[in-house]
Design a protein around this motif. Structure first.
Motif, short mmCIF file in Angstrom:
data_model
loop_
_atom_site.label_atom_id
_atom_site.label_comp_id
_atom_site.label_asym_id
_atom_site.label_seq_id
_atom_site.Cartn_x
_atom_site.Cartn_y
_atom_site.Cartn_z
N ASN A 45 34.88 -33.67 -11.55
CA ASN A 45 35.17 -33.84 -10.56
C ASN A 45 34.77 -32.58 -9.42
N ILE A 46 34.40 -31.76 -9.94
CA ILE A 46 33.76 -30.59 -9.06
C ILE A 46 32.55 -30.30 -9.04
N GLY A 47 31.95 -30.16 -7.86
CA GLY A 47 30.48 -30.21 -7.58
C GLY A 47 30.07 -28.89 -7.11
N GLY A 48 31.01 -27.93 -6.92
CA GLY A 48 30.24 -26.79 -6.34
C GLY A 48 31.65 -25.58 -6.08
N VAL A 49 31.09 -24.36 -6.03
CA VAL A 49 32.17 -23.22 -6.17
C VAL A 49 31.70 -22.35 -5.32
N ILE A 50 32.85 -21.98 -4.25
CA ILE A 50 32.70 -20.62 -3.69
C ILE A 50 33.47 -19.62 -4.26
N LEU A 51 32.82 -18.42 -4.45
CA LEU A 51 33.76 -17.27 -4.91
C LEU A 51 34.03 -16.28 -4.05
N THR A 52 35.25 -15.91 -3.76
CA THR A 52 35.38 -14.97 -2.76
C THR A 52 36.46 -13.91 -2.89
N GLY A 53 36.88 -13.08 -1.78
CA GLY A 53 37.85 -11.94 -2.32
C GLY A 53 38.85 -12.12 -0.89
N SER A 54 39.38 -10.91 -0.49
CA SER A 54 40.01 -10.65 0.61
C SER A 54 39.76 -9.30 1.23
N ALA A 55 39.50 -9.52 2.58
CA ALA A 55 39.09 -8.13 3.39
C ALA A 55 40.08 -7.20 2.98
N PRO A 56 39.64 -5.88 2.86
CA PRO A 56 38.38 -5.47 2.93
C PRO A 56 37.50 -5.27 1.88
N PHE A 57 37.96 -5.86 0.83
CA PHE A 57 37.11 -6.05 -0.47
C PHE A 57 36.80 -7.50 -0.76
N PHE A 58 35.34 -7.67 -1.61
CA PHE A 58 35.10 -8.60 -2.51
C PHE A 58 35.57 -8.25 -3.75
N SER A 59 34.73 -7.01 -4.20
CA SER A 59 35.25 -6.44 -5.48
C SER A 59 34.86 -5.14 -5.48
N ALA A 60 35.62 -4.09 -5.88
CA ALA A 60 35.17 -2.82 -5.85
C ALA A 60 34.42 -2.59 -7.11
N GLY A 61 33.85 -3.37 -8.11
CA GLY A 61 33.37 -3.34 -9.20
C GLY A 61 34.19 -3.04 -10.41
N LEU A 62 33.67 -2.42 -11.21
CA LEU A 62 34.59 -2.13 -12.64
C LEU A 62 35.63 -1.45 -12.36
N SER A 101 33.44 -10.77 1.17
CA SER A 101 34.96 -10.49 2.20
C SER A 101 34.89 -9.06 2.47
N GLY A 102 34.22 -8.13 1.85
CA GLY A 102 34.21 -6.97 2.10
C GLY A 102 33.26 -6.04 1.22
N HIS A 103 33.83 -4.97 1.00
CA HIS A 103 33.15 -4.06 0.04
C HIS A 103 32.64 -4.74 -1.50
N SER A 104 31.34 -4.43 -1.75
CA SER A 104 30.93 -5.11 -2.89
C SER A 104 30.03 -4.11 -3.74
N PRO A 105 30.39 -3.16 -4.32
CA PRO A 105 29.54 -2.36 -4.88
C PRO A 105 29.37 -2.65 -6.70
N ALA A 106 28.62 -2.20 -7.13
CA ALA A 106 28.38 -2.19 -8.55
C ALA A 106 28.80 -3.61 -9.13
N GLY A 107 29.76 -3.78 -9.86
CA GLY A 107 30.30 -5.03 -10.51
C GLY A 107 30.35 -6.14 -9.52
N GLY A 108 30.53 -5.76 -8.52
CA GLY A 108 31.12 -6.76 -7.25
C GLY A 108 29.77 -7.28 -6.99
#
Length: 253
Positions: A45-62, A101-108
């Protein structure tokens, strides 16, 4: 789920990273995200995915604060989990678009690189792989993932210096595919993924896997020897000193 939020509209799932302000990747977040993606992969029933975060970060990494305090067994287990998660994300059959959505270093950045398309919000943000200056040895699988999008020469130079790109630079080198105002981020991501989802799903999926065949082999290969070297360096006095300095700076903020 404690670290992600999921909403489904029509056949589109939106996964929002929701662990504190910076979405630092710890064992819980990676496990929850990996499990959710496995569930979505098997859900017709699911055909696709959006992966996001919240400003000012997507993910800061590990989450270096958590990782620093792991014992040897916990550290090895975590890195095995992260590398397996990366392999699963790279070989995810359905369309997946990163709305950065924002900063995305390293693991992000690694998560974003595993997606099929990257839309990034404008702003004073950074994205890239800065593992080397942090004291973390870069495995071949991560190099292959980086170079898949930006080419081997650019990936080599940026990895060995730990270069972090601003959004304009990232767009120029092909690290991201589209740059939009923050308020338009999800709209742009939806527009792109719906184009993917309009196509015959099996044809699209098999073509994706074919195109990524060498990349999937690289991230899915036995990385035990590489992991041994990574962990040896992780526990070295030089790396522990670097990490301790980083953590002291983080905790002052």
């Amino acid at each position: 789920m404690n670290t992600i939020k999921v909403s489904v509209t029509g056949r589109l799932a939106t996964i929002t990273l929701a662990r504190g302000k910076s979405n630092a990747l710890n064992r819980e977040l990676i496990a929850e995200l990996d499990d959710m993606l496995k569930n979505i992969a098997s859900d017709d029933n699911i055909g696709g995915v959006i992966l996001t975060g919240s400003a000012p970060f997507f993910s800061a990494g590990l989450d270096l604060i958590e990782l620093y305090n792991y014992n040897e067994e916990e550290a090895r287990s975590f890195w095995k989990l992260f590398l397996a998660f990366t392999a699963n994300l790279v070989s995810f059959r359905k369309p997946i678009v990163a709305a950065i959505s924002g900063h995305s270093p390293a693991g992000g950045c690694v998560m974003a690189l595993a997606c099929d398309y990257r839309v990034m919000a404008e702003g004073q943000y950074i994205i890239g792989l800065n593992e080397v200056p942090v004291g973390i040895i870069v495995p071949n699988s991560i190099f292959q993932l980086y170079s898949f999008w930006i080419g081997k020469a650019e990936a080599t130079q940026s990895l060995l210096t730990g270069k972090l790109y601003n959004p304009d630079e990232a767009l120029k080198v092909g690290l991201i595919d589209e740059l939009v105002k923050g308020e338009s981020l999800l709209t742009a991501a939806e527009r792109k993924i719906k184009k993917f989802m309009e196509l015959e799903s099996n044809t699209w999926s098999q073509s994706k896997l074919n195109i990524r065949q060498e990349l999937i082999a690289a991230v899915s290969a036995d990385q035990s020897a590489t992991l041994d070297k990574m962990l040896e360096q992780w526990w070295s006095p030089a790396t522990r000193h670097i990490l301790k300095t980083i953590l002291e700076n983080l905790q002052r903020k």
